[in-house]
Design a protein around this motif. Structure first.
Motif, PDB file in Angstrom:
ATOM      1  N   SER A  11       0.578  -1.665   0.197  1.00 18.78           N
ATOM      2  CA  SER A  11      -0.257   0.304  -0.004  1.00 18.78           C
ATOM      3  C   SER A  11       0.778   1.271   0.456  1.00 18.78           C
ATOM      4  CB  SER A  11      -0.732  -0.387   0.847  1.00 18.78           C
ATOM      5  OG  SER A  11      -1.437  -1.161   1.185  1.00 18.78           O
ATOM      6  N   ILE A  12       0.855   1.595  -1.011  1.00 20.13           N
ATOM      7  CA  ILE A  12       1.565   2.989  -1.061  1.00 20.13           C
ATOM      8  C   ILE A  12       0.755   4.460  -0.396  1.00 20.13           C
ATOM      9  CG2 ILE A  12       2.737   4.416  -2.812  1.00 20.13           C
ATOM     10  CD1 ILE A  12       3.017   2.336  -4.684  1.00 20.13           C
ATOM     11  N   ASP A  13       1.885   5.013   0.583  1.00 16.98           N
ATOM     12  CA  ASP A  13       0.553   6.453   0.711  1.00 16.98           C
ATOM     13  C   ASP A  13       1.991   7.442   0.412  1.00 16.98           C
ATOM     14  OD1 ASP A  13       0.678   8.654   2.337  1.00 16.98           O
ATOM     15  OD2 ASP A  13       1.273   7.944   4.328  1.00 16.98           O
ATOM     16  N   PRO A  14       1.561   8.436  -0.768  1.00 17.22           N
ATOM     17  CA  PRO A  14       2.270   9.320  -1.446  1.00 17.22           C
ATOM     18  C   PRO A  14       2.580  10.429  -0.701  1.00 17.22           C
ATOM     19  CG  PRO A  14      -0.204   9.720  -2.064  1.00 17.22           C
ATOM     20  CD  PRO A  14       0.031   8.286  -0.520  1.00 17.22           C
ATOM     21  N   LYS A  15       2.348  10.103   0.833  1.00 18.34           N
ATOM     22  CA  LYS A  15       3.091  11.510   1.300  1.00 18.34           C
ATOM     23  C   LYS A  15       4.924  10.785   1.521  1.00 18.34           C
ATOM     24  CE  LYS A  15      -1.195  13.383   3.124  1.00 18.34           C
ATOM     25  NZ  LYS A  15      -1.535  13.329   4.032  1.00 18.34           N
ATOM     26  N   LYS A  16       5.031   9.418   2.490  1.00 20.44           N
ATOM     27  CA  LYS A  16       6.294   9.054   2.047  1.00 20.44           C
ATOM     28  C   LYS A  16       6.916   9.142   1.000  1.00 20.44           C
ATOM     29  CE  LYS A  16       4.077   6.847   6.533  1.00 20.44           C
ATOM     30  NZ  LYS A  16       4.146   5.885   7.479  1.00 20.44           N
ATOM     31  N   ASN A  17       8.370   8.359   1.217  1.00 18.64           N
ATOM     32  CA  ASN A  17       9.153   7.457   0.352  1.00 18.64           C
ATOM     33  C   ASN A  17       8.583   6.414  -0.083  1.00 18.64           C
ATOM     34  OD1 ASN A  17      11.312   6.344  -0.719  1.00 18.64           O
ATOM     35  ND2 ASN A  17      13.286   6.930   0.607  1.00 18.64           N
ATOM     36  N   VAL A  18       8.311   6.308  -1.177  1.00 22.36           N
ATOM     37  CA  VAL A  18       7.102   5.320  -2.068  1.00 22.36           C
ATOM     38  C   VAL A  18       8.745   3.968  -1.696  1.00 22.36           C
ATOM     39  CG1 VAL A  18       6.687   4.619  -4.301  1.00 22.36           C
ATOM     40  CG2 VAL A  18       5.786   6.162  -3.797  1.00 22.36           C
ATOM     41  N   ASN A  19      10.293   4.151  -1.264  1.00 21.36           N
ATOM     42  CA  ASN A  19      10.731   3.068  -2.257  1.00 21.36           C
ATOM     43  C   ASN A  19      10.586   2.403  -0.653  1.00 21.36           C
ATOM     44  OD1 ASN A  19      11.149   2.581  -4.917  1.00 21.36           O
ATOM     45  ND2 ASN A  19      12.323   3.862  -5.156  1.00 21.36           N
TER      46      ASN A  19
END
Length: 76
Positions: A11-19
């Motif tokens: 699950s990707i949170d765009p507010k965090k570093n994606v990788n």
């Protein structure tokens, strides 16, 4: 030897570093299973092709699709 294969979809949170976020989720999954006696082996990427569905006179037709699945392999 016993094997266990579990799906992995981050699950990707765009507010965090994606990788970094994806790596943390995979690390958490590995630790979770490791705590239960399973050893991490590898991540497998599976490609599945689903044929199109032809509806009656074109109604309800669905185009062909390709799905990509990531599976984590553990052994005991």
């Amino acid at each position: 030897m016993e094997y266990k294969v579990v799906p992995f979809a981050a699950s990707i949170d765009p507010k965090k570093n994606v990788n970094g976020h994806i790596a943390e989720q995979l690390e958490s999954l590995i630790k979770h299973h490791n705590d239960r006696g399973w050893s991490y082996v590898r991540v497998e990427n599976i490609t599945t092709f689903v044929n199109q569905e032809i509806g009656c006179f074109g109604f309800g037709a669905k185009p062909a699709q390709t799905f990509f699945t990531h599976l984590v392999v553990f052994q005991k």
